[in-house]
Design a protein around this motif. Structure first.
Motif, mmCIF file in Angstrom:
data_model
loop_
_atom_site.group_PDB
_atom_site.id
_atom_site.type_symbol
_atom_site.label_atom_id
_atom_site.label_comp_id
_atom_site.label_asym_id
_atom_site.label_seq_id
_atom_site.Cartn_x
_atom_site.Cartn_y
_atom_site.Cartn_z
ATOM 1 N N LYS A 1 9.391 8.942 10.953
ATOM 2 C CA LYS A 1 10.099 8.621 9.723
ATOM 3 C C LYS A 1 9.832 7.181 9.250
ATOM 4 O O LYS A 1 9.508 6.799 8.114
ATOM 5 N N HIS A 2 9.509 6.412 10.454
ATOM 6 C CA HIS A 2 9.163 4.933 10.098
ATOM 7 C C HIS A 2 7.945 4.733 9.323
ATOM 8 O O HIS A 2 7.698 3.828 8.569
ATOM 9 N N ALA A 3 6.999 5.691 9.652
ATOM 10 C CA ALA A 3 5.705 5.758 8.986
ATOM 11 C C ALA A 3 5.776 6.097 7.522
ATOM 12 O O ALA A 3 5.059 5.289 6.758
ATOM 13 N N LEU A 4 6.717 6.883 7.330
ATOM 14 C CA LEU A 4 7.078 7.140 5.776
ATOM 15 C C LEU A 4 7.656 6.081 5.078
ATOM 16 O O LEU A 4 7.101 5.695 3.886
ATOM 17 N N ILE A 5 8.427 5.411 5.641
ATOM 18 C CA ILE A 5 9.215 4.289 4.873
ATOM 19 C C ILE A 5 8.190 3.144 4.849
ATOM 20 O O ILE A 5 8.142 2.567 3.810
ATOM 21 N N HIS A 6 7.169 2.953 5.837
ATOM 22 C CA HIS A 6 6.311 1.912 5.699
ATOM 23 C C HIS A 6 5.154 2.335 4.663
ATOM 24 O O HIS A 6 4.931 1.393 3.708
ATOM 25 N N LEU A 7 4.922 3.236 4.551
ATOM 26 C CA LEU A 7 3.914 3.976 3.602
ATOM 27 C C LEU A 7 4.671 3.718 2.148
ATOM 28 O O LEU A 7 3.837 3.164 1.138
ATOM 29 N N MET A 8 5.812 4.082 2.059
ATOM 30 C CA MET A 8 6.789 3.975 0.658
ATOM 31 C C MET A 8 6.747 2.429 0.392
ATOM 32 O O MET A 8 6.654 2.237 -0.788
ATOM 33 N N ASN A 9 6.861 1.495 1.336
ATOM 34 C CA ASN A 9 6.875 0.277 0.741
ATOM 35 C C ASN A 9 5.437 -0.470 0.733
ATOM 36 O O ASN A 9 5.591 -1.612 0.319
ATOM 37 N N SER A 10 4.484 0.049 1.089
ATOM 38 C CA SER A 10 3.352 -0.640 1.058
ATOM 39 C C SER A 10 2.113 -0.042 0.079
ATOM 40 O O SER A 10 1.322 -0.902 -0.207
ATOM 41 N N THR A 11 2.550 1.242 -0.221
ATOM 42 C CA THR A 11 1.338 1.912 -0.981
ATOM 43 C C THR A 11 1.472 1.109 -2.590
ATOM 44 O O THR A 11 2.448 0.676 -3.010
ATOM 45 N N GLU A 12 0.181 1.262 -3.100
ATOM 46 C CA GLU A 12 0.027 0.589 -4.335
ATOM 47 C C GLU A 12 -0.321 1.727 -5.335
ATOM 48 O O GLU A 12 -0.451 1.509 -6.831
ATOM 49 N N ASN A 13 -0.366 3.057 -4.906
ATOM 50 C CA ASN A 13 -0.576 4.149 -5.341
ATOM 51 C C ASN A 13 0.773 4.597 -6.138
ATOM 52 O O ASN A 13 1.667 5.154 -5.340
ATOM 53 N N GLU A 14 0.875 4.679 -7.372
ATOM 54 C CA GLU A 14 2.183 4.931 -8.240
ATOM 55 C C GLU A 14 2.401 6.478 -7.929
ATOM 56 O O GLU A 14 3.547 6.847 -7.670
ATOM 57 N N LYS A 15 1.485 7.462 -7.799
ATOM 58 C CA LYS A 15 1.612 8.880 -7.626
ATOM 59 C C LYS A 15 2.263 9.068 -6.152
ATOM 60 O O LYS A 15 3.103 9.701 -5.859
ATOM 61 N N VAL B 1 18.405 -2.287 4.456
ATOM 62 C CA VAL B 1 18.105 -2.704 2.950
ATOM 63 C C VAL B 1 16.540 -2.585 3.049
ATOM 64 O O VAL B 1 15.783 -2.557 1.946
ATOM 65 N N GLU B 2 15.858 -3.045 4.257
ATOM 66 C CA GLU B 2 14.378 -3.557 4.091
ATOM 67 C C GLU B 2 13.919 -2.003 4.112
ATOM 68 O O GLU B 2 12.431 -1.904 3.857
ATOM 69 N N ASN B 3 14.470 -0.992 4.386
ATOM 70 C CA ASN B 3 13.760 0.464 4.179
ATOM 71 C C ASN B 3 13.319 0.660 2.833
ATOM 72 O O ASN B 3 12.480 1.536 2.484
ATOM 73 N N LEU B 4 14.092 0.002 1.677
ATOM 74 C CA LEU B 4 13.790 0.205 0.171
ATOM 75 C C LEU B 4 13.475 -1.019 -0.293
ATOM 76 O O LEU B 4 13.743 -1.316 -1.678
ATOM 77 N N ASN B 5 12.558 -1.668 0.302
ATOM 78 C CA ASN B 5 11.985 -2.921 -0.340
ATOM 79 C C ASN B 5 11.205 -2.566 -1.533
ATOM 80 O O ASN B 5 11.017 -3.730 -2.502
ATOM 81 N N PHE B 6 10.672 -1.802 -1.619
ATOM 82 C CA PHE B 6 9.705 -1.200 -2.894
ATOM 83 C C PHE B 6 10.320 -1.315 -3.977
ATOM 84 O O PHE B 6 10.053 -1.782 -5.187
ATOM 85 N N LEU B 7 11.929 -1.203 -4.154
ATOM 86 C CA LEU B 7 12.746 -1.193 -5.147
ATOM 87 C C LEU B 7 12.771 -2.520 -5.881
ATOM 88 O O LEU B 7 12.954 -2.642 -7.031
ATOM 89 N N SER B 8 12.258 -3.669 -5.219
ATOM 90 C CA SER B 8 12.215 -5.075 -5.670
ATOM 91 C C SER B 8 10.886 -5.408 -6.817
ATOM 92 O O SER B 8 11.021 -6.162 -7.611
ATOM 93 N N ARG B 9 10.211 -4.246 -6.411
ATOM 94 C CA ARG B 9 9.178 -4.462 -7.236
ATOM 95 C C ARG B 9 8.440 -3.238 -8.106
ATOM 96 O O ARG B 9 7.352 -2.897 -8.667
ATOM 97 N N VAL B 10 9.359 -2.224 -8.233
ATOM 98 C CA VAL B 10 9.175 -1.116 -8.711
ATOM 99 C C VAL B 10 8.845 -0.814 -10.095
ATOM 100 O O VAL B 10 9.357 -1.638 -10.897
ATOM 101 N N SER B 11 8.099 -0.134 -10.560
ATOM 102 C CA SER B 11 7.990 0.136 -11.979
ATOM 103 C C SER B 11 9.137 0.833 -12.623
ATOM 104 O O SER B 11 9.572 1.583 -11.870
ATOM 105 N N GLU B 12 8.973 1.116 -13.962
ATOM 106 C CA GLU B 12 9.787 1.725 -14.654
ATOM 107 C C GLU B 12 9.635 3.120 -14.179
ATOM 108 O O GLU B 12 10.755 3.930 -14.047
ATOM 109 N N ASP B 13 8.553 3.877 -14.066
ATOM 110 C CA ASP B 13 8.363 5.049 -14.088
ATOM 111 C C ASP B 13 9.240 5.486 -12.689
ATOM 112 O O ASP B 13 9.712 6.707 -12.565
#
Length: 264
Positions: A50-64, A85-97
């Motif tokens: 699951k940590h690999a999913l979390i890493h991918l979620m926080n590192s990908t630049e592919n919106e889809k 909180v670090e598991n959802l770091n992507f939320l700090s830069r997330v797009s509106e979509d």
């Protein structure tokens, strides 16, 4: 095997792997291939990566890809995953979509631990289309409009949340303010289907068909826009009958028949 685009549009993650099918998560895989392989692994009840999913979620630049990562994370996450909180770091830069995607998927976490993230997003996305879906998810999860206005401030909802948390069992998962149980979900769905089958109108239930499909690993025969005729109603009753023969515990969260917490 379904593609990322197909999975984003679907109410589940495709059929369970065949018996004996294994996944090899190699470094050489593309991001999309890695995500699809992780989903297949999770379907077997193996959440060790699951940590690999979390890493991918926080590192990908592919919106889809992020869209699908969010869906999968909300389906398999535990209370403990959300407390980090670090598991959802992507939320700090997330797009509106994808802020919209997270806000709508949050209720499928079945965890009150997701509420602080929704409150943070509410501050950031006030007066946008995202605000409505955030408030809708917050109200669905904890019913704040029973005591507060729909447009209550973040601080007001936060205070309500603190009081609500004190009424919950910390290890349980919740749906519509009650410990989640598959029997309750199927009862609500069959009641709605019974009501609309003579009216030639869609069932108009979104979360429950998704939860049933993802929990069981068997796709629900109805979804939001499905018209209920006698044939579809029979398919639904057969489906619910099959699910009722399996073992489900109140307050636990499942993914393709496996507890996301593992064996307790």
């Amino acid at each position: 095997m379904l593609t990322v685009n197909e999975l984003i549009k679907s109410i589940w993650y495709g059929p369970a792997p065949s018996v004996g099918e294994t996944q090899n998560i190699r470094a050489s895989l593309t991001e999309e291939e890695k995500l699809i392989s992780l989903i297949q692994l999770f379907k077997n009840g193996d959440f060790s990566l699951k940590h690999a999913l979390i890493h991918l979620m926080n590192s990908t630049e592919n919106e889809k890809l992020l869209n699908l990562c969010i869906h999968v994370f909300c389906s398999v996450c535990t209370h403990e995953d959300l407390q980090k909180v670090e598991n959802l770091n992507f939320l700090s830069r997330v797009s509106e979509d994808n802020a919209y995607v997270f806000a709508s998927c949050a209720r499928e976490t079945l965890s009150p631990e997701v509420v602080p993230y929704l409150l943070a997003l509410l501050e950031e996305w006030e007066d946008t289309i995202v605000e409505e879906v955030i408030r809708d998810s917050l109200d669905h999860m904890m019913g704040y409009t029973q005591n507060l206005d729909w447009n209550a401030t973040v601080d007001e909802i936060g205070s309500y949340y603190t009081e609500w948390m004190n009424t919950l069992l910390p290890t349980f998962y919740y749906y519509n303010r009650e410990p989640v149980f598959l029997g309750d979900l199927t009862k609500n769905l069959i009641q709605r289907a019974f009501t609309v089958r003579e009216q030639n109108t869609p069932v108009k239930m979104e979360s429950i068909p998704i939860l049933l499909s993802v929990w069981s690993g068997t796709k629900c025969p109805v979804q939001y826009k499905t018209l209920i005729d006698e044939g579809v109603f029979q398919q639904l009753t057969d489906y619910i009958d099959a699910l009722s023969k399996r073992s489900w515990e109140r307050g636990r969260k499942y993914f393709y028949g496996h507890s996301v917490e593992g064996t307790l």
